[in-house]
Structures are given as C-alpha cells and as structure tokens.
Design a protein around this motif. Structure first.
Motif, short mmCIF file in Angstrom:
data_model
loop_
_atom_site.label_atom_id
_atom_site.label_comp_id
_atom_site.label_asym_id
_atom_site.label_seq_id
_atom_site.Cartn_x
_atom_site.Cartn_y
_atom_site.Cartn_z
N LYS A 87 0.80 -1.23 0.00
CA LYS A 87 0.00 0.00 0.00
C LYS A 87 0.83 1.28 0.00
O LYS A 87 0.33 2.37 0.28
CB LYS A 87 -1.00 0.00 1.15
CG LYS A 87 -1.89 -1.24 1.18
CD LYS A 87 -2.79 -1.28 2.38
CE LYS A 87 -3.58 -2.57 2.45
NZ LYS A 87 -2.73 -3.75 2.73
N SER A 88 2.11 1.15 -0.33
CA SER A 88 2.97 2.33 -0.38
C SER A 88 2.42 3.36 -1.37
O SER A 88 2.07 3.03 -2.50
CB SER A 88 4.38 1.94 -0.83
OG SER A 88 5.01 1.13 0.12
N GLY A 89 2.35 4.61 -0.91
CA GLY A 89 2.04 5.73 -1.79
C GLY A 89 0.58 5.95 -2.09
O GLY A 89 0.25 6.95 -2.75
N SER A 108 -17.96 5.89 1.22
CA SER A 108 -16.74 6.40 1.82
C SER A 108 -15.95 5.21 2.35
O SER A 108 -16.53 4.32 2.99
CB SER A 108 -17.06 7.37 2.95
OG SER A 108 -15.91 8.06 3.38
N LEU A 109 -14.65 5.18 2.06
CA LEU A 109 -13.87 4.01 2.44
C LEU A 109 -12.45 4.38 2.85
O LEU A 109 -11.94 5.44 2.50
CB LEU A 109 -13.86 2.98 1.30
CG LEU A 109 -13.29 3.40 -0.06
CD1 LEU A 109 -11.79 3.18 -0.13
CD2 LEU A 109 -13.97 2.61 -1.18
N ASP A 110 -11.86 3.46 3.59
CA ASP A 110 -10.50 3.59 4.09
C ASP A 110 -9.82 2.24 3.88
O ASP A 110 -10.26 1.23 4.43
CB ASP A 110 -10.53 3.97 5.58
CG ASP A 110 -9.15 3.99 6.24
OD1 ASP A 110 -8.13 3.96 5.53
OD2 ASP A 110 -9.12 4.04 7.49
N ILE A 111 -8.76 2.24 3.08
CA ILE A 111 -7.98 1.02 2.91
C ILE A 111 -7.06 0.92 4.13
O ILE A 111 -5.90 1.32 4.11
CB ILE A 111 -7.20 1.04 1.59
CG1 ILE A 111 -8.18 1.19 0.42
CG2 ILE A 111 -6.37 -0.24 1.43
CD1 ILE A 111 -7.51 1.34 -0.93
N GLY A 148 -9.56 -6.00 3.66
CA GLY A 148 -9.23 -5.17 4.82
C GLY A 148 -9.58 -3.72 4.60
O GLY A 148 -8.77 -2.82 4.83
N VAL A 149 -10.82 -3.48 4.17
CA VAL A 149 -11.28 -2.13 3.86
C VAL A 149 -12.42 -1.75 4.80
O VAL A 149 -13.36 -2.53 4.99
CB VAL A 149 -11.75 -2.02 2.40
CG1 VAL A 149 -12.44 -0.69 2.12
CG2 VAL A 149 -10.58 -2.20 1.45
N THR A 150 -12.33 -0.58 5.40
CA THR A 150 -13.46 0.00 6.12
C THR A 150 -14.36 0.66 5.08
O THR A 150 -13.92 1.58 4.37
CB THR A 150 -12.98 1.04 7.14
OG1 THR A 150 -12.13 0.39 8.09
CG2 THR A 150 -14.14 1.68 7.86
N LEU A 151 -15.59 0.19 4.97
CA LEU A 151 -16.43 0.54 3.83
C LEU A 151 -17.82 0.96 4.31
O LEU A 151 -18.50 0.21 5.01
CB LEU A 151 -16.54 -0.67 2.90
CG LEU A 151 -17.42 -0.58 1.67
CD1 LEU A 151 -16.99 0.55 0.75
CD2 LEU A 151 -17.40 -1.92 0.93
#
Length: 197
Positions: A87-89, A108-111, A148-151
C-alpha cells in the motif's frame, strides 16, 4: 510505473471463481458470472474505477445467486489486496457521491487493513432481473473482509432498485479510484504506524 495487478482463484463445491485486476488499466471489463445484473454492476465497477477487471464464475445458480455473488466478492477482495501490495504511496481514503435519476448514493472508504461494512439502503424490490437485491450487501461485506477495507455504503434516497444499486456501485468504483491513487511520496506508507495491516 510498475503495473499494480492482482490475480486470485477460489474453487469450492458451490463455485469456481477467477479474478484478475489491473489498477493501472483503462476500465476494460470481461465479466461472466451467469447473473446478468451482477455482470452489469461489475462492468460499471471497472468502467468508473478505471481498473481493468476480468471475472469468471461458474456457480450453483440452480440453488440461487448467493454463493456466486458472495464468492466473487471474496476473490475480488483477495485480488485487489494483492494488487495493492504493501500500500505504499496510496491516498488510502476515498469518498464519492453519485446521483442516478431519483437516487443518490454515497460511498466512503478507508484502505485501513481493518474490515468493516456499514450498509444502509432504502427498501428495494426483491429482484432486479435475475439478481436478488439482498446480495449486494453480501458482495460488499465479502470484499471488505478479504481486502481489509473500512467501507460505508449508503443510498440516501431513491425509488427504483436498479437506479439505487447502480448508483452505489458507481460510487464504490469512484471512491476506490480515489483511494488507490498514488501520492507524491510513492514509497511512503500512508499511516503514522508505518504499516497498514
């Protein structure tokens, strides 16, 4: 720039699923799940994210579509995680509002490495074509768990089930596109912990 690609397969007594994804693609899709409306949603996912996506699934549709839709979400999540690497960058976060006629969707999501799904939808007609509308939630949950995503998927309002689901998938695609976009410091993990896991 290296191509960020992922490939995953899963075979069970219920389904045989193969997925390939290229995050640096052109939005090209080759989709065959045996469920027409679901194929349409996955084609939309590719087109609005800009990812090249291949999905092949043979499933026990003589039972219903549940195993097919959920298992495609599982395998897509695994392929997506592989494409992201460490997940770099990446920008990490993405949010998109998408209208479709009378409907308005927000994703709305957060990896983040932490799977979580909040799914909020007005009442839907039970079926769109040969697609059981309850299964959209199963798809998003399976993807979130494996990647592994907050979705957060929310349709604020709407009347037509096709429109509401299509708006949700388009918003999902556009939020993913934001989240995987590369920042200036392409070698930096976007977390003060130094890892996303």
């Amino acid at each position: 720039m290296n191509q960020r690609t992922g490939r995953a397969e899963r075979r069970s007594n219920e389904t045989n699923v193969k997925v390939e994804i290229n995050l640096e693609g052109q939005g090209q899709a080759r989709i065959d799940t045996g469920i027409g409306f679901f194929d349409h949603m996955l084609t939309i996912l590719a087109g609005h994210s800009g990812f090249d996506l291949t999905v092949e699934c043979s499933g026990d549709l003589n039972v219903d579509g549940h195993h097919t839709v959920e298992d495609v979400g599982i395998v897509l999540g695994r392929a997506f995680a592989q494409a992201l690497g460490d997940k770099s960058g990446i920008s990490r976060y993405g949010t998109s509002f998408v209208p479709m006629d009378e409907s308005l969707a927000m994703v709305s999501l957060d990896i983040s490495g932490r799977p979580y799904l909040h799914y909020e939808m007005p009442p839907l007609a039970p079926m769109v074509g040969n697609f059981d509308t309850q299964l959209a939630e199963e798809f998003f949950r399976a993807f979130s768990n494996q990647c592994g995503v907050t979705l957060h998927v929310r349709v604020l309002y709407g009347k037509n089930a096709h429109h509401m689901l299509e708006a949700a998938f388009k918003a999902f695609a556009r939020a993913l596109r934001q989240a995987v976009a590369l920042e200036k410091n392409a070698d930096k993990i976007p977390s003060t912990k130094g890892i996303i896991d």
